[in-house]
Scaffold this active site. Structure first.
Site, PDB file in Angstrom:
ATOM      1  N   ASP A 225       0.838  -1.202   0.000  1.00 13.09           N
ATOM      2  CA  ASP A 225       0.000   0.000   0.000  1.00 13.09           C
ATOM      3  C   ASP A 225       0.880   1.261   0.000  1.00 13.09           C
ATOM      4  OD1 ASP A 225      -2.795   0.971   0.317  1.00 13.09           O
ATOM      5  OD2 ASP A 225      -2.073   1.810   2.197  1.00 13.09           O
ATOM      6  N   GLU A 275      15.777 -13.938  -0.185  1.00  9.13           N
ATOM      7  CA  GLU A 275      16.300 -14.867   0.825  1.00  9.13           C
ATOM      8  C   GLU A 275      15.365 -16.076   0.943  1.00  9.13           C
ATOM      9  OE1 GLU A 275      16.935 -12.757   4.575  1.00  9.13           O
ATOM     10  OE2 GLU A 275      16.315 -14.618   5.577  1.00  9.13           O
TER      11      GLU A 275
HETATM   12  C1  NOJ Z   1      -4.669   2.811  -0.963  1.00  3.68           C
HETATM   13  C2  NOJ Z   1      -5.777   1.840  -0.735  1.00  3.68           C
HETATM   14  O1  NOJ Z   1      -6.075   1.208  -1.954  1.00  3.68           O
HETATM   15  C3  NOJ Z   1      -6.938   2.623  -0.195  1.00  3.68           C
HETATM   16  O2  NOJ Z   1      -8.117   1.864  -0.127  1.00  3.68           O
HETATM   17  C4  NOJ Z   1      -6.557   3.189   1.151  1.00  3.68           C
HETATM   18  O3  NOJ Z   1      -7.612   3.998   1.624  1.00  3.68           O
HETATM   19  C5  NOJ Z   1      -5.283   4.029   1.050  1.00  3.68           C
HETATM   20  N1  NOJ Z   1      -4.258   3.387   0.298  1.00  3.68           N
HETATM   21  C6  NOJ Z   1      -4.731   4.314   2.418  1.00  3.68           C
HETATM   22  O4  NOJ Z   1      -4.221   3.150   2.978  1.00  3.68           O
END
Ligand code: NOJ
Length: 563
Positions: A225, A275
């Site tokens: 993310d 690894e």
């Molecule tokens: C991207 C994710 O796809 C989204 O759903 C989220 O709200 C934001 N990152 C923050 O984590």
């Protein structure tokens, strides 16, 4: 006794390490938004046991693996992207034993399992953030986050002018132990999602443990993310263009995103994955959510020792137009495939309006035109070189639910923009599986059990049982496309060669090292009027009715070349 001959397992492992065609290069992964996939407990919220029950369905569809949206302990302010504990399962979704059953079942079916890891921020209920709130300014506990004094004589102005991606300022002021208003902390998303300070080595070390915890449990990799986040400019100076930051949901503030130090983290994480691969020969994957200004910036994240892949969102954001699609595909092939990685194509996900609605007229049920275009876009994506991600419900042709009442909306963006931006709930409505009325088999609960977001009546038309029974459905198109993709070497990794096509039509040939005559031709007619097909024979597969020699409007087709 020491055995000098390698075991078969070691040989397989070694072959895999030496194998220059790792599985992820052209894999098709299905994104499971767990809370909306299938509910096994009857509480109206999807869970891991539901995902396990749905695996045979996904196997039949023909995907190579799944990416699970966050299921970790979380107060769910951003549906799990606010993580309160990184190495466990929230009781809402199951437990670690259920997680193990799910990965074992996926392994038996030959499917990969990717987790969603959230390293940019956590939850304000994470124990380290609670400790930080209780500790004094300047303490080690606060150093794990971005705490700063406010501006103005009484510190009542935020430390800088940064905007949160979800609307409003990126800073929230805390109350100190003595009850007085105190420092501010940084959150590039909701206030319930404080950003980690990656300049503190403890944070990096903690994430090492998290990676290893799940790798030891057998996962095949991670969707990362906010992978262009993590580091902020060390002095946290004002953004040069706060209006632009506030206007868009893209990460444009050059001091908050895309800092050079972030690449060291991806190098380190890649080494951790290697690894594990060296131990057992199984390739692990890091696929990043990388929102950066250009395909060139993007390419830096997928250099050979960094992330294996990163979602290429320009295809998703391109308008329905042959020139726009050709431009973004061309840039991706040049800049990203040029790094030695492969492009990771995506048309839908849990943050975006679904293609059927995006490409069509904004009616509650979606429009015929939007559906025809979404089908054509799917065939186009599945013919492109590289990996592809399918968001749950995309294979059913689900439209966006555009008329959810305000009082059921849960997206923090809706709240934070003063109820102006209704963006992300409509693509997250629980899947319809069967039957004529909600909950459409989504929840195992008694009659009348309520899914966490209401499903419209017209979801009956899209239920999986109907889709499977109707050979003209989206489901069959995706399934047939995936089957051909796994059978035809032309559709694997490699390059594409553009064809000369009339305006409004895109066409290319796939098939490295083959005679052009054996190549696979994909063409898409972005217009509404029919055009001559680039190949005279009957297509192998088409997104709509497609007589020999003609490519109807809003249609894509695949042929074996006869040029
Ligand atoms: C991207 C994710 O796809 C989204 O759903 C989220 O709200 C934001 N990152 C923050 O984590």
């Amino acid at each position: 006794m020491h055995n000098c001959c390698p075991s078969q397992r070691q040989v397989n492992g070694l072959n895999n390490v030496l194998n220059r065609h790792p599985w992820w290069r052209d894999a098709v992964i299905y994104q499971v938004y767990v809370r909306s996939f299938l509910d096994s407990t009857g509480d109206g919220i999807g869970d891991l046991a539901g995902v396990r029950a749905g695996l045979p369905y996904l196997k039949k569809l023909g995907v190579d693996g799944i990416w699970l949206s966050p299921f970790y302990p979380s107060p769910q302010h951003d549906h799990g992207y606010d993580v309160a504990g990184y190495c466990d399962v929230d009781p809402l979704f199951g437990d670690l034993a259920e997680f193990d059953l799910l990965t074992a079942a996926a392994r038996r079916l030959g499917m990969k399992v990717l987790l969603d890891i959230v390293p940019n921020h956590c939850s304000d209920e994470h124990p380290w953030f609670r400790q930080a709130l209780a500790a004094a300014p300047g303490s080690r506990e606060r150093g794990r986050f971005h705490f700063a004094d406010g501006r103005g004589p009484d510190g009542s102005e935020p430390p800088n002018n940064w905007h949160s991606m979800f609307g409003g300022p990126a800073w929230t002021r805390v109350t100190e132990a003595d009850g007085r208003p105190g420092q501010w902390y940084l959150h590039m998303f909701a206030p319930e999602q404080p950003d980690w300070n990656w300049r503190t080595p403890e944070v990096a070390a903690e994430f090492d443990q998290v990676l290893r915890f799940w790798l030891d449990r057998g996962v095949d990799g991670f969707r990362v993310d906010v992978a262009a986040g993590l580091f902020k400019h060390p002095e946290l100076p004002d953004s040069p263009d706060p209006e632009a930051d506030a206007r868009t949901r893209d990460s444009v503030n050059p001091l908050a995103w895309n800092q050079p130090e972030v690449h060291d983290v991806w190098r380190h994480w890649r080494a951790v994955c290697e690894e594990y691969t060296a131990r057992d020969g199984r390739e692990r994957l890091l696929v990043g959510e990388v929102s950066v200004p250009t395909a060139r910036d993007h390419a830096l994240y997928v250099r050979p020792d960094e992330l294996h892949q990163a979602f290429f969102f320009d295809l998703l954001s391109a308008p329905w137009n042959a020139d726009a699609f050709r431009k973004v595909i061309g840039e991706a092939m040049q800049d990203i495939a040029g790094t030695g990685s492969t492009v990771t194509w995506v048309l839908n996900n849990h943050d975006q309006v679904r293609t059927v609605t995006r490409y069509g007229e904004p009616t509650p049920e979606g429009s015929g035109l939007g559906a025809a275009r979404a089908r054509a876009a799917a065939l186009l994506m599945l013919a492109l070189p590289g990996a592809a991600y399918i968001y749950q419900g995309e294979e059913l042709g689900l439209p966006e639910v555009v008329d959810l009442p305000d009082d059921v909306l849960t997206d923090p963006i809706f709240r934070r923009t003063g109820s102006r931006a209704r963006i992300r709930d409509g693509c997250r409505v629980p899947l319809p599986w069967s039957g004529q009325a909600s909950p459409f088999g989504f929840t195992s609960g008694a009659e009348g059990a309520r899914p966490w977001l209401p499903q419209p009546d017209y979801f009956a038309e899209y239920a999986t049982d109907r889709a499977l029974a109707d050979t003209r459905s989206f489901w069959h198109l995706y399934r047939d496309g995936l089957q051909l993709r796994s059978r035809l070497p032309q559709l694997g990794d490699g390059a594409l060669e553009w064809l000369d096509t009339p305006p409004g039509v895109l066409g290319f040939v796939r098939g490295d090292g083959l005679n052009r005559g054996d190549g696979l031709v994909c063409a898409v007619n972005f217009g509404t009027a029919p055009t001559p097909a680039p190949v005279s024979g009957t297509p192998l597969l088409a997104s709509g009715p497609c007589p020999a020699g003609v490519l109807p409007g809003s249609t894509a087709a695949w042929w074996i070349n006869d040029l």
